[in-house]
Structure formats: structure tokens, C-alpha cells
Design a protein around this motif. Structure first.
Motif, mmCIF file in Angstrom:
data_model
loop_
_atom_site.group_PDB
_atom_site.id
_atom_site.type_symbol
_atom_site.label_atom_id
_atom_site.label_comp_id
_atom_site.label_asym_id
_atom_site.label_seq_id
_atom_site.Cartn_x
_atom_site.Cartn_y
_atom_site.Cartn_z
ATOM 1 N N MET A 269 0.827 -1.202 0.000
ATOM 2 C CA MET A 269 0.000 0.000 0.000
ATOM 3 C C MET A 269 0.867 1.259 0.000
ATOM 4 S SD MET A 269 -2.973 -1.264 -0.211
ATOM 5 C CE MET A 269 -4.050 0.111 0.065
ATOM 6 N N GLY A 270 1.868 1.275 -0.822
ATOM 7 C CA GLY A 270 2.805 2.377 -0.915
ATOM 8 C C GLY A 270 4.226 1.847 -0.898
ATOM 9 N N PRO A 271 5.192 2.745 -0.844
ATOM 10 C CA PRO A 271 6.584 2.283 -0.848
ATOM 11 C C PRO A 271 6.889 1.466 0.404
ATOM 12 C CG PRO A 271 6.475 4.679 -0.594
ATOM 13 C CD PRO A 271 5.084 4.193 -0.777
ATOM 14 N N PRO A 272 7.887 0.609 0.325
ATOM 15 C CA PRO A 272 8.243 -0.195 1.500
ATOM 16 C C PRO A 272 8.813 0.691 2.604
ATOM 17 C CG PRO A 272 9.896 -0.454 -0.194
ATOM 18 C CD PRO A 272 8.790 0.358 -0.800
ATOM 19 N N ARG A 273 8.802 0.168 3.806
ATOM 20 C CA ARG A 273 9.447 0.865 4.914
ATOM 21 C C ARG A 273 10.955 0.806 4.729
ATOM 22 N NH1 ARG A 273 6.933 -2.055 9.880
ATOM 23 N NH2 ARG A 273 5.010 -2.517 8.809
ATOM 24 N N PHE A 274 11.625 1.762 5.322
ATOM 25 C CA PHE A 274 13.082 1.804 5.285
ATOM 26 C C PHE A 274 13.663 0.473 5.747
ATOM 27 C CE2 PHE A 274 17.174 2.561 7.319
ATOM 28 C CZ PHE A 274 17.853 3.318 6.382
ATOM 29 N N SER A 275 13.114 -0.068 6.825
ATOM 30 C CA SER A 275 13.648 -1.309 7.400
ATOM 31 C C SER A 275 13.548 -2.487 6.433
ATOM 32 C CB SER A 275 12.950 -1.646 8.716
ATOM 33 O OG SER A 275 11.555 -1.800 8.509
ATOM 34 N N SER A 276 12.558 -2.485 5.537
ATOM 35 C CA SER A 276 12.415 -3.574 4.570
ATOM 36 C C SER A 276 13.475 -3.514 3.466
ATOM 37 C CB SER A 276 11.027 -3.536 3.930
ATOM 38 O OG SER A 276 10.038 -3.764 4.896
ATOM 39 N N ALA A 277 13.958 -2.314 3.183
ATOM 40 C CA ALA A 277 14.949 -2.129 2.122
ATOM 41 C C ALA A 277 16.366 -1.964 2.666
ATOM 42 C CB ALA A 277 14.572 -0.908 1.284
ATOM 43 N N ALA A 278 16.513 -1.892 3.976
ATOM 44 C CA ALA A 278 17.796 -1.544 4.595
ATOM 45 C C ALA A 278 18.846 -2.647 4.457
ATOM 46 C CB ALA A 278 17.583 -1.216 6.068
ATOM 47 N N PHE A 279 20.082 -2.211 4.298
ATOM 48 C CA PHE A 279 21.244 -3.099 4.259
ATOM 49 C C PHE A 279 22.399 -2.345 4.912
ATOM 50 C CE2 PHE A 279 21.384 -0.523 0.501
ATOM 51 C CZ PHE A 279 22.717 -0.187 0.353
ATOM 52 N N ARG A 280 23.424 -3.080 5.298
ATOM 53 C CA ARG A 280 24.564 -2.474 6.005
ATOM 54 C C ARG A 280 25.778 -2.333 5.096
ATOM 55 N NH1 ARG A 280 24.760 -0.591 10.512
ATOM 56 N NH2 ARG A 280 26.821 -1.309 11.085
ATOM 57 N N VAL A 281 26.462 -1.233 5.267
ATOM 58 C CA VAL A 281 27.786 -1.028 4.687
ATOM 59 C C VAL A 281 28.728 -1.104 5.880
ATOM 60 C CG1 VAL A 281 29.318 0.598 3.535
ATOM 61 C CG2 VAL A 281 26.919 0.434 2.832
ATOM 62 N N THR A 282 29.646 -2.074 5.869
ATOM 63 C CA THR A 282 30.528 -2.249 7.019
ATOM 64 C C THR A 282 31.987 -2.124 6.603
ATOM 65 O OG1 THR A 282 30.372 -4.652 6.789
ATOM 66 C CG2 THR A 282 28.901 -3.618 8.384
ATOM 67 N N ASP A 283 32.617 -3.236 6.301
ATOM 68 C CA ASP A 283 34.055 -3.216 6.057
ATOM 69 C C ASP A 283 34.452 -3.631 4.643
ATOM 70 O OD1 ASP A 283 33.313 -5.815 6.296
ATOM 71 O OD2 ASP A 283 34.734 -6.327 7.867
ATOM 72 N N ALA A 284 33.514 -3.578 3.705
ATOM 73 C CA ALA A 284 33.826 -3.951 2.329
ATOM 74 C C ALA A 284 32.826 -3.285 1.385
ATOM 75 C CB ALA A 284 33.753 -5.470 2.161
ATOM 76 N N ASP A 285 33.165 -3.264 0.098
ATOM 77 C CA ASP A 285 32.230 -2.750 -0.897
ATOM 78 C C ASP A 285 30.976 -3.620 -0.901
ATOM 79 O OD1 ASP A 285 34.124 -0.861 -1.560
ATOM 80 O OD2 ASP A 285 34.766 -1.863 -3.396
ATOM 81 N N VAL A 286 29.860 -3.018 -1.312
ATOM 82 C CA VAL A 286 28.568 -3.707 -1.302
ATOM 83 C C VAL A 286 28.015 -3.739 -2.717
ATOM 84 C CG1 VAL A 286 26.182 -3.605 -0.434
ATOM 85 C CG2 VAL A 286 28.079 -2.972 1.063
ATOM 86 N N ARG A 287 27.389 -4.848 -3.069
ATOM 87 C CA ARG A 287 26.728 -4.979 -4.372
ATOM 88 C C ARG A 287 25.274 -5.356 -4.132
ATOM 89 N NH1 ARG A 287 30.154 -6.342 -8.400
ATOM 90 N NH2 ARG A 287 29.342 -4.941 -9.938
ATOM 91 N N GLN A 288 24.376 -4.651 -4.807
ATOM 92 C CA GLN A 288 22.944 -4.923 -4.748
ATOM 93 C C GLN A 288 22.446 -5.145 -6.173
ATOM 94 O OE1 GLN A 288 20.256 -4.495 -2.249
ATOM 95 N NE2 GLN A 288 21.897 -4.732 -0.757
ATOM 96 N N THR A 289 21.522 -6.068 -6.342
ATOM 97 C CA THR A 289 20.808 -6.221 -7.609
ATOM 98 C C THR A 289 19.369 -5.836 -7.332
ATOM 99 O OG1 THR A 289 22.262 -7.996 -8.349
ATOM 100 C CG2 THR A 289 20.110 -7.829 -9.432
ATOM 101 N N ILE A 290 18.868 -4.886 -8.107
ATOM 102 C CA ILE A 290 17.505 -4.409 -7.912
ATOM 103 C C ILE A 290 16.711 -4.650 -9.181
ATOM 104 C CG2 ILE A 290 16.043 -2.419 -7.414
ATOM 105 C CD1 ILE A 290 18.318 -1.250 -5.765
ATOM 106 N N THR A 291 15.578 -5.315 -9.024
ATOM 107 C CA THR A 291 14.687 -5.596 -10.139
ATOM 108 C C THR A 291 13.723 -4.438 -10.314
ATOM 109 O OG1 THR A 291 14.799 -7.946 -9.619
ATOM 110 C CG2 THR A 291 12.980 -7.233 -11.036
ATOM 111 N N MET A 292 13.705 -3.875 -11.526
ATOM 112 C CA MET A 292 12.780 -2.787 -11.829
ATOM 113 C C MET A 292 11.378 -3.363 -11.977
ATOM 114 S SD MET A 292 12.941 0.492 -12.035
ATOM 115 C CE MET A 292 14.668 0.830 -12.303
ATOM 116 N N ARG A 293 10.387 -2.715 -11.390
ATOM 117 C CA ARG A 293 8.999 -3.170 -11.456
ATOM 118 C C ARG A 293 8.124 -2.100 -12.094
ATOM 119 N NH1 ARG A 293 8.370 -4.509 -5.395
ATOM 120 N NH2 ARG A 293 10.591 -4.400 -5.195
#
Length: 154
Positions: free
Chosen positions: A127-151
Motif C-alpha cells: 500500500m505504498g513504498p516499503p518501509r526503510f527497514s524492509s529495504a535496509a542493508f549495512r555497509v561495514t568493512d567492504a564494498d557492497v553490491r545490490q541487484t535491484i529488479t525494476m517493477r
């Protein structure tokens, strides 16, 4: 006198250890790259607008977020966005496929997006955009890679 010199050397060695610890504590914060591979684009028209934020308040559009990261890239078969020098923390990403290039999300029926969208961790709509917590991920001690599917809804 012999004992005096030994104590002095130990105190001097302790001073070096403490100075090293203080200098290490003042080292520049670690930063990393966050790379986003965008999949399932329906066309090569326009561009992909991206927002990376650590603020729940500014998700999903980053508007007014002085610490947010924004990026743009042409929409092609395999779009890739790289956010550089991201400090450690918890973040969420929102994408918009701005097919007509007007720089904003076009909507039908006042709320429903007419253009493609996506979120980190492929967070689902509720019922709208997801909450921050549903999309959240951590950047810690290394580069991060995300794959996002366009809808697309239309």
C-alpha cells in the motif's frame, strides 16, 4: 641508576603505544562503494534516478537529505549505478526509471507510479513504498553490491 633508565624506557614504550592508539582512533572513517545492478528494464528510454539514504525520514526520495547520495545513469539493457565513498552505516536505495526524462515520478490515479521503480533488497510494496527497514542493508568493512529488479505497474 640502572633501574631509573629501565623505568624510563618502559614509560617511553608505553607512550608510543598510547600515541599509536590515539592516532589510529583519529584515522579517516572507512568508506566503500555501493554498486547497484538494475535488471528487468522494459525499455532503454530515459534514465535511472537513484537515491541512497541512511535516513528513514528521507526514504524513498532523499529530498532534503544533506547526507543522502543521488545518481543518474542512462537506461540501457543492463544499467549499473555506483555510489562512491559511502561511510559505514545502514542504508536503503530507491530507484525510478524516468522513461520520459522529466526528472520526476509520473503517476496515474494520483498515487500509482506510471514508470518503473525498485528498492534495495527488492523490498516489496505494501500500500505504498516499503518501509526503510524492509529495504535496509549495512555497509561495514567492504564494498557492497545490490541487484535491484525494476517493477512496472502499467
Amino acid at each position: 641508576m640502572r633501574n631509573g633508565r629501565g623505568i624510563g624506557r618502559r614509560v617511553s614504550a608505553l607512550g608510543c603505544v598510547l600515541a599509536g592508539a590515539l592516532l589510529a582512533g583519529n584515522a579517516a572513517p572507512q568508506v566503500h562503494d555501493v554498486t547497484v545492478d538494475v535488471t528487468d528494464l522494459r525499455s532503454a528510454k530515459g534514465e535511472i534516478l537513484a537515491c541512497l539514504t541512511s535516513s528513514k525520514k528521507h526514504f524513498p526520495d532523499c529530498e532534503g537529505d544533506a547526507n543522502g547520495f543521488e545518481a543518474r545513469t542512462p537506461a540501457n539493457g543492463k544499467a549499473r549505478i555506483v555510489f562512491r565513498n559511502v561511510p559505514a552505516g545502514t542504508y536503503a536505495i530507491a530507484l525510478l526509471h524516468d522513461e520520459n526524462g522529466n526528472g520526476k515520478a509520473d503517476r496515474a490515479l494520483m498515487m500509482v507510479p506510471k514508470e518503473g521503480f525498485g528498492f534495495s533488497r527488492d523490498a516489496k510494496l505494501r500500500m505504498g513504498p516499503p518501509r526503510f527497514s524492509s529495504a535496509a542493508f549495512r555497509v561495514t568493512d567492504a564494498d557492497v553490491r545490490q541487484t535491484i529488479t525494476m517493477r512496472y505497474l502499467f
